[in-house]
Write an enzyme that holds these catalytic residues in place. Structure first.
Site, PDB file in Angstrom:
ATOM      1  N   ASP A   1     -10.904   1.793  -3.082  1.00  6.79           N
ATOM      2  CA  ASP A   1     -11.456   1.593  -1.741  1.00  6.79           C
ATOM      3  C   ASP A   1     -12.975   1.680  -1.758  1.00  6.79           C
ATOM      4  O   ASP A   1     -13.623   1.386  -0.750  1.00  6.79           O
ATOM      5  CB  ASP A   1     -10.898   2.647  -0.772  1.00  6.79           C
ATOM      6  CG  ASP A   1      -9.537   2.244  -0.236  1.00  6.79           C
ATOM      7  OD1 ASP A   1      -9.159   1.075  -0.414  1.00  6.79           O
ATOM      8  OD2 ASP A   1      -8.852   3.098   0.356  1.00  6.79           O
TER       9      ASP A   1
ATOM     10  N   ASP B   1       0.830  -1.201   0.000  1.00  6.34           N
ATOM     11  CA  ASP B   1       0.000   0.000   0.000  1.00  6.34           C
ATOM     12  C   ASP B   1       0.866   1.255   0.000  1.00  6.34           C
ATOM     13  O   ASP B   1       2.087   1.205   0.282  1.00  6.34           O
ATOM     14  CB  ASP B   1      -0.891  -0.040   1.261  1.00  6.34           C
ATOM     15  CG  ASP B   1      -2.187   0.736   1.113  1.00  6.34           C
ATOM     16  OD1 ASP B   1      -2.305   1.523   0.166  1.00  6.34           O
ATOM     17  OD2 ASP B   1      -3.067   0.559   1.979  1.00  6.34           O
TER      18      ASP B   1
HETATM   19  C1  DGJ Z   1      -5.847   1.831   1.919  1.00  7.57           C
HETATM   20  C2  DGJ Z   1      -6.238   0.563   1.198  1.00  7.57           C
HETATM   21  O1  DGJ Z   1      -6.741   0.862  -0.064  1.00  7.57           O
HETATM   22  C3  DGJ Z   1      -7.239  -0.194   2.045  1.00  7.57           C
HETATM   23  O2  DGJ Z   1      -7.688  -1.323   1.357  1.00  7.57           O
HETATM   24  C4  DGJ Z   1      -6.585  -0.556   3.337  1.00  7.57           C
HETATM   25  O3  DGJ Z   1      -5.516  -1.428   3.088  1.00  7.57           O
HETATM   26  C5  DGJ Z   1      -6.099   0.692   4.050  1.00  7.57           C
HETATM   27  N1  DGJ Z   1      -5.267   1.495   3.195  1.00  7.57           N
HETATM   28  C6  DGJ Z   1      -5.341   0.336   5.290  1.00  7.57           C
HETATM   29  O4  DGJ Z   1      -4.814   1.435   5.917  1.00  7.57           O
END
Ligand code: DGJ
Length: 690
Positions: A517, A449
């Site tokens: 997300d 990430d």
């Molecule tokens: C952003 C990601 O897109 C989410 O799926 C998750 O992993 C969060 N970060 C965690 O902080």
């Protein structure tokens, strides 16, 4: 077949892909000029392509658009692809052709500047099984120079009465918003200044004459393989020509090259399609599968990820409970997301301290990993190696490791700062803990990430500050490459707060991308449609989550959520602890159905339909149909299927009904959608006696 041919008499290079042709030549002044990009031509035809420049119309005009890389030398007024400042005050490159090498599908045309010991190589590559032309540029210098701009390639399309630009825009949780607009006369800039390819604009574009449709018409397209800041400038001249130039870095960044240095840009690929936007997308999907993804032919596992279920509360107990339910519904990979490490109990602390939180995992990660394996799943873990919270042991020990500028505040976004991976010591640290973590625990999958944009991108005391925008990304690539080489079983999901780093550069070292997300299935339809313009289904991670959706509060049926997510690499992300037994059973049946259609979705050919998608693989055809909110009186037209055998008979594997290919393509398929909002259907057809 693909091939590269040089005709010495006319100084013409002809590159052929299986169904398209790209031609460049050298003019009398050695300038590499663009001659053709489109349908197949023979060499005999290609050498007759006109290349003479009309004299400028006035003393305010310059060369006609259409060079392979636009430099600043002479009467050129289009956006430069290559801006070089020499120490003697001279700007631009005055081309002198040095020769070329042809190596299978590869072509390198070599030039030097007329005055300085400075060389430019233009690289091209074609493949026997892809219609993409890959292009990039290398610089070499024996004098110190300042690079003000060095694009990978400039592209020209034929003169048309008008142009339409397709591209993707958006934001966090709203990625891949497809825009199809008339191309303004003037310059249109598509760019990211965020250090990531970004949610806000994706590094690809398509041009057509305004008349292309999903299945018909000519489309010219490009996609840049770069995961940091980038810029593409599309020019539509008043005289009716359209070109674009693009590469890594945004405007205003400059760096020095020292004598003896070589600089290579990322690849910028182009695809010409005579058969509409769908035809362009299918060519991109094939190219990405055959020449970009590291392990294209491995089925992507059905994963479960507990982020939406537990947020920052990850702990051994809740992960084990969720793992049991994930296994029950058929997940093959269990991924533990954020908050398993250091003092990470919210987004305010702990990033950088990559050891299991002792209060949450008193015996470390082994008991959870053993349990996940016992349940028959692989184990994956979330990491964010490029970031640090100021409230962390790492930052307290190394406050100088982050991007910063003396005297300026260090702007916090999501309470975190960006580690400067352009620094070798920081890159070594990141590689070391990742290598150890993956090796010690036999981790199968990393979700990598990256949750903020760059600000105050300085490196006090470091060399040539602006280079860090490039070197940081190269360092991410190199760490991923080393991890994959040392741990061949390791698979990686690229993520940047959802789809903020979706591009061909990251895809060449990862297996899938976390698309967004936003897991609301209704919103996802548009996000996935935008994604599919260039990127293939197997790389599109798509989860089924809870209803109401945690982000939008929209309620949708479980089947609808599944049917939308089944168009990509299926995952589950809901709080299974709150799903009823009936919902878990329904989910298990839908996961089983997905496993049945997985080869068709992940390895087949994709046709976007009016309210669904068709995947075709061998003798199998899968249609996923989705209907949003119902408007009274709005007709639901049958879905006209594509590219079937008109003489073939296709049996519905669930109802046994037999359809004729010709009828499915002309009258269409009327999916049996339940009444009401957010109805959906999965139709599985198999061709009889193929
Ligand atoms: C952003 C990601 O897109 C989410 O799926 C998750 O992993 C969060 N970060 C965690 O902080």
């Amino acid at each position: 077949m693909s091939s590269v041919t040089f005709d010495a008499a006319s100084r013409t290079y002809v590159l052929r892909t299986p169904s398209t042709c790209y031609v460049l030549g050298l003019d009398d002044g050695d300038v590499p000029v663009h001659l053709h990009w489109g349908p197949e031509l023979t060499v005999e035809q290609a050498v007759t392509l006109p290349r003479e420049q009309a004299p400028p119309a006035s003393s305010f005009d310059g060369r006609r658009a259409g060079e392979e890389l636009v430099t600043e030398a002479g009467a050129r007024f289009d956006p430069p692809s290559l801006q070089i400042a020499f120490p003697d005050g001279v700007r631009g490159v005055d081309w002198r052709h040095l020769g070329h090498t042809i190596d299978g599908g590869g072509l390198t045309v070599r030039f030097r500047d007329a005055l300085h010991p400075f060389e430019v190589d233009l690289h091209y590559r074609v493949h026997p099984d892809s219609d993409a032309v890959e292009r990039w540029t290398t610089l070499r210098t024996e004098v110190p120079v300042t690079v003000l701009r060095c694009d990978s390639a400039a592209w020209s399309v034929p003169a048309l009465p008008g142009y339409r630009l397709s591209h993707a825009v958006g934001g966090w949780s709203a990625e891949n918003g497809l825009r199809r607009v008339e191309l303004a006369v003037g310059e249109t800039v598509l760019t990211s200044r965020r250090g990531l390819s970004s949610h806000h604009a994706n590094p690809w574009l398509m041009l057509d004459g305004g008349d292309a449709t999903e299945e018909h018409g000519e489309v010219w397209s490009g996609a840049l393989a770069w995961s940091g800041s980038w810029r593409v400038t599309v020019t539509h001249t008043p005289s009716g020509h359209a070109t674009w130039t693009g590469g890594a870095g945004h405007e205003g960044l400059t760096w020095r090259l020292e004598p003896g240095e070589e600089w290579t840009t990322p690849v910028f690929s182009g695809v010409y399609a005579p058969d509409g936007f769908g035809g362009a997308s299918r060519r991109w999907h094939e190219h990405v599968a055959r020449h970009v993804l590291p392990v294209p032919d491995e089925p992507r596992p059905v994963l479960y990820n507990a982020w939406e279920a537990v947020g920052f509360e990850a702990a051994e107990d809740n992960q084990k409970e969720l793992a049991a339910l994930a296994a029950r519904v058929g997940a093959e990979l269990f991924v533990m997301d954020d908050a398993w490490f250091g003092g990470r109990t919210s987004d305010r602390a702990g990033l950088g301290d990559w050891w299991p939180n002792p209060a949450r995992f008193p015996q470390g990660l082994t008991p959870l990993i053993d349990e996940v394996h016992r349940l028959g799943m692989r184990f994956g873990l979330w990491v964010e190696p490029e970031m640090v919270n100021p409230d962390s042991d790492l930052y307290r020990a190394h406050p100088d490791w982050v991007l910063h500028m003396p005297g300026r505040p260090r702007t916090l976004l999501r309470n975190q700062l960006v580690l400067n991976l352009a620094r070798q010591d920081v890159a070594d640290w990141a590689h070391k803990w990742l290598h150890k973590l993956v090796g010690e625990h036999g981790i199968d999958f990393l979700k990598w990430d990256c949750n903020r944009a760059f600000t105050e991108a300085g490196w006090p005391g470091g060399p040539d500050q602006d280079r860090l925008w490039i070197e940081h990304v190269r360092s991410v690539y190199s760490i991923m490459d080393r991890l994959r080489a040392d741990h061949p079983h390791l698979r990686i999901e690229a993520c940047a707060g959802g789809g903020g780093r979706t591009d061909l550069g990251i895809m060449s070292r990862t297996d899938q991308v976390w698309t967004s997300d936003n897991t609301d299935a209704h919103d996802r339809i548009a996000i996935q449609r935008g994604f599919s313009q260039i990127y293939p289904a197997r790389a599109m991670a798509a989860w089924v989550t809870d209803s109401p959706n945690p982000l939008t509060r929209r309620r949708t049926p479980l089947a609808f959520r599944f049917h939308v997510a089944m168009a990509g690499a299926l995952g589950l992300g809901g709080n299974l602890l709150e799903w009823s037994s009936a919902e878990l059973d329904e989910a298990a049946a839908l996961v089983a159905a997905y496993k049945d259609i997985r080869p068709v979705v992940q390895f087949g050919t994709q046709h976007r339909l009016e309210y669904g998608v068709q995947h075709t693989f061998g003798d199998r055809v899968v249609v996923l149909a989705w209907r949003g909110p119902v408007a009274h009186g709005a007709p639901l037209v049958p879905l006209r299927l594509r590219a079937l055998d008109p003489l073939g008979r296709y049996r519905d594997e669930d109802t046994g009904r037999v359809h004729h290919g010709a009828v499915l393509m002309s009258s269409g398929l009327a999916p049996d959608l339940p009444r009401g909002d957010y109805a959906s259907a999965l139709v599985r057809l198999r061709k009889e006696n193929p």
